[in-house]
Scaffold this active site. Structure first.
Site: not given
Length: 166
Positions: A130, A133-135, A138
């Site tokens: 997770c 994926h989120e970094i 960004l």
């Protein structure tokens, strides 16, 4: 606070790099709460400020439904294991489709909390996937960029078919 509207693929903002956070103030706290509320409304495990149209480096992660949410400000991966695992991923910005993505099984992340205090954390398994994926989000890397060309084309076709339905 309030759940904000999500931006959806193929919005070009999903491919832009988010800017570092400049001020650790009430505006940042409001943004973090709004992203958390949006994450809850979308029933997602993770969400970034860019998902709600704000190009700031902020991630909210709640990998266990009903568990505590963690806010990562200006997160960066400083170490990752060479061991990798494949798992199904998708995005609230591209609902209805998912595909298997391979990522490091453990990572170490450096970030700041909402007070601007530097933190260090390790993550493994689903939480590590997770965060990666989120970094990526960004950094302007939409999750489909991690797929082979053939699998990416298949996902895009499936998504287009879903969008064409009345």
């Amino acid at each position: 606070m309030v759940a904000r509207p999500l931006i959806f693929y193929p919005d070009p903002r999903l491919n832009l790099c988010a800017e570092p956070v400049a001020a650790f103030d009430a505006t940042l706290r409001t943004l973090a709460q709004d992203v958390t509320d949006t994450l809850d409304a979308a029933a997602a495990a993770g969400l970034t400020a860019p998902h709600v149209g704000v190009l700031r480096r902020l991630v909210v992660l709640r990998p266990v439904p009903g568990g505590p949410a963690t806010v990562y400000v200006d997160p960066e991966i400083v170490d990752r294991s060479p061991e990798r695992a494949a798992a199904r991923e998708g995005s609230v910005s591209m609902p209805g489709v998912s595909e298997v993505v391979e990522r490091a099984i453990s990572i170490r992340v450096r970030f700041r909390d909402l007070d601007g205090v530097a933190r260090d954390a390790t993550a493994e398994g689903f939480c590590a996937a997770c965060l990666q994926h989120e970094i990526d989000q960004l950094d302007g890397i939409f999750w489909t960029a991690r797929l082979s060309r053939l699998r990416r084309e298949r996902v895009l076709k499936r998504f287009a078919k879903l969008q064409a339905r009345p």
